[in-house]
Scaffold this active site. Structure first.
Site, short mmCIF file in Angstrom:
data_model
loop_
_atom_site.label_atom_id
_atom_site.label_comp_id
_atom_site.label_asym_id
_atom_site.label_seq_id
_atom_site.Cartn_x
_atom_site.Cartn_y
_atom_site.Cartn_z
N GLY A 241 24.88 -15.29 15.45
CA GLY A 241 25.51 -15.08 16.67
C GLY A 241 25.29 -13.49 17.08
O GLY A 241 26.00 -13.05 18.15
N PRO A 284 21.78 -15.12 10.61
CA PRO A 284 21.15 -14.63 12.15
C PRO A 284 19.83 -15.46 12.36
O PRO A 284 19.08 -15.76 11.59
CB PRO A 284 20.81 -13.21 11.74
CG PRO A 284 20.59 -13.07 10.29
CD PRO A 284 21.51 -14.11 9.63
N GLY A 285 19.78 -15.86 13.76
CA GLY A 285 18.53 -16.63 14.21
C GLY A 285 17.98 -15.68 15.24
O GLY A 285 16.90 -15.14 15.16
N CYS A 353 8.37 -30.00 38.24
CA CYS A 353 8.84 -30.73 39.48
C CYS A 353 10.32 -30.61 39.59
O CYS A 353 10.93 -31.66 39.49
CB CYS A 353 8.18 -31.86 39.52
SG CYS A 353 8.13 -32.46 41.21
N TYR A 382 14.62 -19.75 20.79
CA TYR A 382 15.23 -20.84 21.50
C TYR A 382 14.05 -20.93 22.64
O TYR A 382 14.61 -21.45 23.56
CB TYR A 382 16.74 -20.69 21.83
CG TYR A 382 17.57 -20.49 20.81
CD1 TYR A 382 17.91 -21.51 20.02
CD2 TYR A 382 18.26 -19.27 20.59
CE1 TYR A 382 18.75 -21.48 18.86
CE2 TYR A 382 19.19 -19.16 19.62
CZ TYR A 382 19.21 -20.20 18.62
OH TYR A 382 20.04 -19.81 17.60
N1 LLP Z 1 24.72 -20.74 12.32
C1 LLP Z 1 25.08 -21.79 12.79
C2 LLP Z 1 26.08 -22.40 12.24
C3 LLP Z 1 24.67 -21.79 14.30
O1 LLP Z 1 25.34 -22.89 14.97
C4 LLP Z 1 23.86 -20.94 14.90
C5 LLP Z 1 23.54 -21.37 16.29
C6 LLP Z 1 23.36 -19.83 14.20
C7 LLP Z 1 23.67 -19.81 12.73
C8 LLP Z 1 22.44 -18.73 14.98
O2 LLP Z 1 22.80 -18.27 15.86
P1 LLP Z 1 22.21 -17.08 16.43
O3 LLP Z 1 22.10 -15.82 15.53
O4 LLP Z 1 20.78 -17.55 16.79
O5 LLP Z 1 22.97 -16.47 17.59
N2 LLP Z 1 20.30 -22.53 22.41
C9 LLP Z 1 21.29 -21.35 22.54
C10 LLP Z 1 21.83 -20.93 21.12
C11 LLP Z 1 22.37 -22.05 20.42
C12 LLP Z 1 23.01 -21.45 19.17
C13 LLP Z 1 23.59 -22.53 18.45
N3 LLP Z 1 23.98 -22.17 17.06
C14 LLP Z 1 20.36 -20.13 23.30
O6 LLP Z 1 19.18 -20.30 23.70
O7 LLP Z 1 21.15 -19.25 23.42
#
Ligand code: LLP
Length: 427
Positions: A241, A284-285, A353, A382
């Site tokens: 997050g 972290p993603g 479209c 994403y």
């Molecule tokens: N861990 C869990 C259990 C999660 O559900 C998520 C993201 C992450 C880690 C990684 O979160 P990050 O560090 O990337 O914020 N498609 C949406 C984001 C959905 C995130 C879902 N879970 C977007 O494009 O903003």
């Protein structure tokens, strides 16, 4: 790293013009060095003397074999949420012991695959899944965590929040009886080891207090469970997050600072509640890949309406659904006119479209002409992973750049691949 030479944007020492000529557009470009620096920033700063730490890359943000190889090179863990993500990781030679398998509705086949692949950790989402998993005969041990909904909400876009009280994810922290039962079910299988709890409170979080509140709440919760069950829960997984910078109004917490906040708060709950924590995970993603990624488009036609000036690009919601889905905002430039005066207020629209296929509603750019290149920043998370073939637009290629070199890591979907699953039979 970005540079401007001869009015043109260079990424990782490679000219965007050259990349467009060589690979075509739309194109996803990743600055490999920038990904690796972010990974290292997490690794260096997420450390404690009180407990072990692990950085688990959330592969949903961006995954292909090259990315999995990069994650492996730096010895991070990897969060997967489906057999597909698991498969990609396994095909890249990833060490499956470092997989953390999430998901609210894993199928029996997926559980079987996780067992066959000998993954290290599974994160359960509910009691039915615990029952299902405990039935499997296994040859190797697996660590088990349970996703808890701590009821802490991070104030981001509501679609992205995953921890409200009616969330589809996790067991509410107040459902103590169910949680006790899940632990007992898991421990009935000699190969399964219940290690602790996981929470994830949302995405694109800017507020340190959201993480502090999450950790404080989880600390209290683990302490309560410890007393209830007279045992330790040595692992705590705090999810991801961490925000990225999309526009100049965004003020993400720097990686070193957010790591320090989390470590400090975890050390504090560990002492305060005598939790005896042995391992803390974060996932972290976005913060690893978002800012390292760029989308490169070729500008086609422009159009003036009574109130707007449109610039049309050769991609759109099919390669980046985030503006349409979350009203996400982005920065952009004309990559071959980096030093030209920006005096045109325009709307960047895709070629799908659908009227909602706008990539940027309003931005000031230099005057655009057909065949100019448009670069959108911070599209590394994403974008590719949520791409679709809407309107049968083919999924763009992915290129990694580093030190003046480029490498094609995913080729552009071909027309043959577009119909490769298509049997074409009618009754
Ligand atoms: N861990 C869990 C259990 C999660 O559900 C998520 C993201 C992450 C880690 C990684 O979160 P990050 O560090 O990337 O914020 N498609 C949406 C984001 C959905 C995130 C879902 N879970 C977007 O494009 O903003």
């Amino acid at each position: 790293m970005e540079q401007v030479k001869n009015n043109t944007l260079y990424i990782g020492g490679v000219s965007t013009k050259k990349l467009a000529e060589q690979y075509g557009t739309p194109l996803y470009i990743y600055d490999q060095d920038s990904i690796e620096k972010r990974i290292e920033a997490f690794k260096t700063n997420f450390r404690s003397e009180q407990f072990a730490t692990q950085i688990v890359y959330a592969s949903k943000a961006f995954l292909c074999k090259a990315m999995a190889a990069l994650v492996e090179k730096h010895k991070l863990g990897m969060d997967v949420v489906s057999s597909g993500e698991l498969y990609i990781a396994s095909q890249s030679g990833f060490d499956m012991k470092n997989i953390v398998f999430h998901g609210n509705n894993k199928s029996r086949e997926e559980l079987q695959m996780a067992i066959d692949q000998r993954i290290g950790t599974i994160v359960l989402d509910n009691i039915a899944e615990a029952r299902e998993l405990a039935k499997f005969k296994m040859k190797e041990d697996m660590d088990v965590l349970l996703r808890i909904n701590p009821g802490v909400e991070a104030h981001t876009h509501q679609y992205i929040v995953t921890a409200h009280i009616d969330s589809k994810f996790g067991v509410l922290k107040t459902e103590i009886k169910t949680i006790k039962e899940i632990v007992q079910i898991i421990e009935s299988n000699p190969n399964l080891h219940f290690k602790g709890f996981h929470a994830h409170i949302g995405s694109q979080i800017f507020d340190r207090n959201a993480f502090k509140a999450e950790i404080e709440t989880m600390g209290q919760f683990v302490s309560e469970m410890k007393q209830e069950m007279k045992r330790d829960f040595p692992t705590l997984d705090l999810g991801g997050g961490f925000a990225a910078l999309y526009t100049n109004e965004d003020k993400p917490i720097p990686i070193n600072e957010v790591c320090a906040v989390i470590i400090e708060q975890c050390e504090s709950i560990n002492t305060q509640f005598q939790l005896n924590l042995k391992k803390i995970l974060i996932e972290p993603g976005r913060s690893i890949v978002a800012e390292a990624g760029y989308s490169l488009y070729t500008i086609g036609f422009t159009k003036d309406t009574p109130h707007k000036k449109y610039i049309f690009v050769d991609g759109g919601m099919s390669d980046n659904i985030r503006p349409a889905l979350y009203q996400a905002k982005y920065r952009a430039d004309i990559a071959n006119k980096m030093n030209d005066q920006k005096d045109q207020e325009v709307c960047i629209a895709g070629k799908c479209c659908e009227s909602g296929d706008l990539l940027i509603e309003k931005i000031t750019l230099p005057e655009a002409q057909q065949d100019d290149l448009l670069v959108m920043y911070t599209t590394g998370a994403y974008g590719y992973s949520m791409a679709s073939t809407y309107n049968a637009l083919r999924i763009p290629a992915v290129v990694f750049v580093k030190n003046g070199k480029d490498s094609l890591v995913v080729h552009r979907q071909t027309y043959e691949e577009l119909i490769s699953k298509d049997e074409g039979e009618i009754l």
